[in-house]
Design a protein around this motif. Structure first.
Motif, PDB file in Angstrom:
ATOM      1  N   GLU A 118       5.471 -13.485 -25.598  1.00 32.56           N
ATOM      2  CA  GLU A 118       5.195 -14.424 -26.688  1.00 32.56           C
ATOM      3  C   GLU A 118       3.816 -15.052 -26.538  1.00 32.56           C
ATOM      4  N   ILE A 119       3.434 -15.371 -25.312  1.00 38.58           N
ATOM      5  CA  ILE A 119       2.108 -15.944 -25.057  1.00 38.58           C
ATOM      6  C   ILE A 119       1.023 -14.933 -25.423  1.00 38.58           C
ATOM      7  N   LEU A 120       1.260 -13.662 -25.089  1.00 37.57           N
ATOM      8  CA  LEU A 120       0.276 -12.621 -25.412  1.00 37.57           C
ATOM      9  C   LEU A 120       0.074 -12.513 -26.919  1.00 37.57           C
ATOM     10  N   HIS A 121       1.152 -12.445 -27.673  1.00 41.70           N
ATOM     11  CA  HIS A 121       1.014 -12.306 -29.124  1.00 41.70           C
ATOM     12  C   HIS A 121       0.353 -13.543 -29.742  1.00 41.70           C
ATOM     13  N   ALA A 122       0.661 -14.720 -29.198  1.00 42.11           N
ATOM     14  CA  ALA A 122       0.043 -15.944 -29.720  1.00 42.11           C
ATOM     15  C   ALA A 122      -1.451 -15.965 -29.425  1.00 42.11           C
ATOM     16  N   ALA A 123      -1.844 -15.479 -28.248  1.00 45.29           N
ATOM     17  CA  ALA A 123      -3.257 -15.496 -27.849  1.00 45.29           C
ATOM     18  C   ALA A 123      -4.054 -14.392 -28.524  1.00 45.29           C
ATOM     19  N   VAL A 124      -3.420 -13.233 -28.722  1.00 46.19           N
ATOM     20  CA  VAL A 124      -4.096 -12.085 -29.350  1.00 46.19           C
ATOM     21  C   VAL A 124      -3.155 -11.552 -30.433  1.00 46.19           C
ATOM     22  N   PRO A 125      -3.161 -12.158 -31.620  1.00 50.04           N
ATOM     23  CA  PRO A 125      -2.202 -11.797 -32.681  1.00 50.04           C
ATOM     24  C   PRO A 125      -2.258 -10.334 -33.118  1.00 50.04           C
ATOM     25  N   SER A 126      -3.373  -9.679 -32.877  1.00 53.97           N
ATOM     26  CA  SER A 126      -3.480  -8.273 -33.274  1.00 53.97           C
ATOM     27  C   SER A 126      -2.600  -7.369 -32.418  1.00 53.97           C
ATOM     28  N   ILE A 127      -2.182  -7.856 -31.264  1.00 50.96           N
ATOM     29  CA  ILE A 127      -1.305  -7.080 -30.392  1.00 50.96           C
ATOM     30  C   ILE A 127       0.135  -7.231 -30.866  1.00 50.96           C
ATOM     31  N   GLU A 128       0.763  -6.104 -31.155  1.00 51.93           N
ATOM     32  CA  GLU A 128       2.159  -6.134 -31.609  1.00 51.93           C
ATOM     33  C   GLU A 128       3.082  -6.157 -30.397  1.00 51.93           C
ATOM     34  N   VAL A 129       3.984  -7.114 -30.356  1.00 52.70           N
ATOM     35  CA  VAL A 129       4.948  -7.238 -29.264  1.00 52.70           C
ATOM     36  C   VAL A 129       6.350  -7.123 -29.841  1.00 52.70           C
ATOM     37  N   ARG A 130       7.131  -6.188 -29.315  1.00 51.54           N
ATOM     38  CA  ARG A 130       8.508  -5.996 -29.761  1.00 51.54           C
ATOM     39  C   ARG A 130       9.437  -6.055 -28.552  1.00 51.54           C
ATOM     40  N   TRP A 131      10.692  -6.463 -28.800  1.00 50.28           N
ATOM     41  CA  TRP A 131      11.699  -6.476 -27.746  1.00 50.28           C
ATOM     42  C   TRP A 131      12.762  -5.440 -28.053  1.00 50.28           C
ATOM     43  N   LEU A 132      13.111  -4.657 -27.028  1.00 54.72           N
ATOM     44  CA  LEU A 132      14.173  -3.671 -27.158  1.00 54.72           C
ATOM     45  C   LEU A 132      15.361  -4.129 -26.315  1.00 54.72           C
ATOM     46  N   GLU A 133      16.537  -4.068 -26.891  1.00 54.38           N
ATOM     47  CA  GLU A 133      17.742  -4.533 -26.209  1.00 54.38           C
ATOM     48  C   GLU A 133      18.052  -3.618 -25.024  1.00 54.38           C
ATOM     49  N   GLY A 134      18.170  -4.220 -23.844  1.00 50.59           N
ATOM     50  CA  GLY A 134      18.504  -3.417 -22.673  1.00 50.59           C
ATOM     51  C   GLY A 134      17.664  -3.778 -21.474  1.00 50.59           C
ATOM     52  N   ASP A 135      17.686  -2.883 -20.475  1.00 52.27           N
ATOM     53  CA  ASP A 135      17.001  -3.162 -19.215  1.00 52.27           C
ATOM     54  C   ASP A 135      15.671  -2.415 -19.122  1.00 52.27           C
ATOM     55  N   HIS A 136      15.172  -2.326 -17.899  1.00 51.61           N
ATOM     56  CA  HIS A 136      13.816  -1.845 -17.649  1.00 51.61           C
ATOM     57  C   HIS A 136      13.607  -0.357 -17.954  1.00 51.61           C
ATOM     58  N   LYS A 137      14.666   0.415 -18.041  1.00 48.50           N
ATOM     59  CA  LYS A 137      14.538   1.877 -18.096  1.00 48.50           C
ATOM     60  C   LYS A 137      14.295   2.391 -19.524  1.00 48.50           C
ATOM     61  N   LEU A 138      13.316   1.843 -20.207  1.00 52.98           N
ATOM     62  CA  LEU A 138      13.098   2.154 -21.626  1.00 52.98           C
ATOM     63  C   LEU A 138      12.818   3.630 -21.922  1.00 52.98           C
TER      64      LEU A 138
END
Length: 260
Positions: free
Chosen positions: A217-237
């Motif tokens: 969230e801090i990254l997207h707020a600081a650099v809005p051009s960066i798209e940040v998404r959350w995927l449900e689950g653990d580290h093994k994306l």
């Protein structure tokens, strides 16, 4: 069709696999993982050249005397230079995400875009409570047995426990200073973060997951051009969400504007 070759980085040999044709996608593994981790993601992609390889001390790569972050970054550079890859999109998972960010920052104008999977979050507090305990945990009998089992699998690695602990601590420290690095990037970035990167149910896992989410969230707020998404689950994306990862790569590739 795929082809295999070997790239040398000093005394280290790095096995590389190339498949497909089109704009170059270069996949950077997490610590303890090999290029096998990308098999499902690559199978979802069409119209690209996919390049995967094993970092030093992992998979079929040779061992090395040093396993610092800069050493792994030099492996990335060796592969890109040897293959003369122009304007690639770097896709990094865990440690590979951190390598992708640092490499793109150090090579302005050379990278077309980044897709980062559950790594390189600019955390504001350490995820490691006690570095000494972290080093001790990698030296425990249980951890040694677990590492031995992993080394015997397709995802094997030969890094000693001490090197793995030192690398974990180094990456944690780097992430706390990563926000300024993101501000220097000159290519589009998509970040995919797991909602439960730490799987435990205790207070420590809850703290890690909150710190991780806050970093995104801090990254997207600081650099809005960066798209940040959350995927449900653990580290093994790469294993659990290959279709979503491939879709994110395709979307970023569509908006990336490689320089001539």
């Amino acid at each position: 069709m795929s082809s295999e070759t070997t790239v040398r980085n000093g005394a280290v040999t790095l096995p590389v696999t190339r498949s497909g044709a089109g704009p170059a996608l270069v996949f950077l593994n997490g610590a303890g993982a090999t290029q096998v981790a990308w098999k499902q993601v690559v199978s979802e992609l069409h119209g690209y050249e996919s390049i995967t390889f094993d970092l030093r001390g992992h998979g079929k790569a040779s061992t090395a005397e040093s396993y610092k972050f800069a050493d792994f970054e030099s492996d990335v550079d060796a592969v890109l230079r040897a293959l003369d890859v122009q304007q690639p999109i770097l896709i990094g998972w865990s440690l590979g995400a951190d390598l992708a960010v640092e490499y793109a920052a150090a090579h302005p104008g050379e990278i077309a875009g980044l897709v980062l999977l559950d790594g390189a979050a600019p955390i504001q507090a350490s995820l490691i409570d006690d570095p000494k305990k972290t080093r001790e945990s990698f030296n425990s009998l249980g951890t040694k047995l677990a590492m031995l089992l992993v080394r015997m699998s397709a995802h094997g690695y030969a890094m000693p426990g001490k090197a793995f602990a030192d690398l974990t601590i180094e990456v944690d420290q780097r992430r706390q200073k990563l926000l300024d690095t993101y501000r220097t990037l000159d290519c589009p970035v998509t970040m995919l973060l797991a909602t439960q990167t730490s799987q435990g149910r205790d207070a420590q896992a809850a703290r890690i997951n909150k710190t991780w989410r806050d970093g995104g969230e801090i990254l997207h707020a600081a650099v809005p051009s960066i798209e940040v998404r959350w995927l449900e689950g653990d580290h093994k994306l790469p294993f659990t969400h290959p279709a979503e990862v491939a879709a994110a790569i395709t979307e970023l590739a569509a908006k990336a504007q490689p320089s001539e």
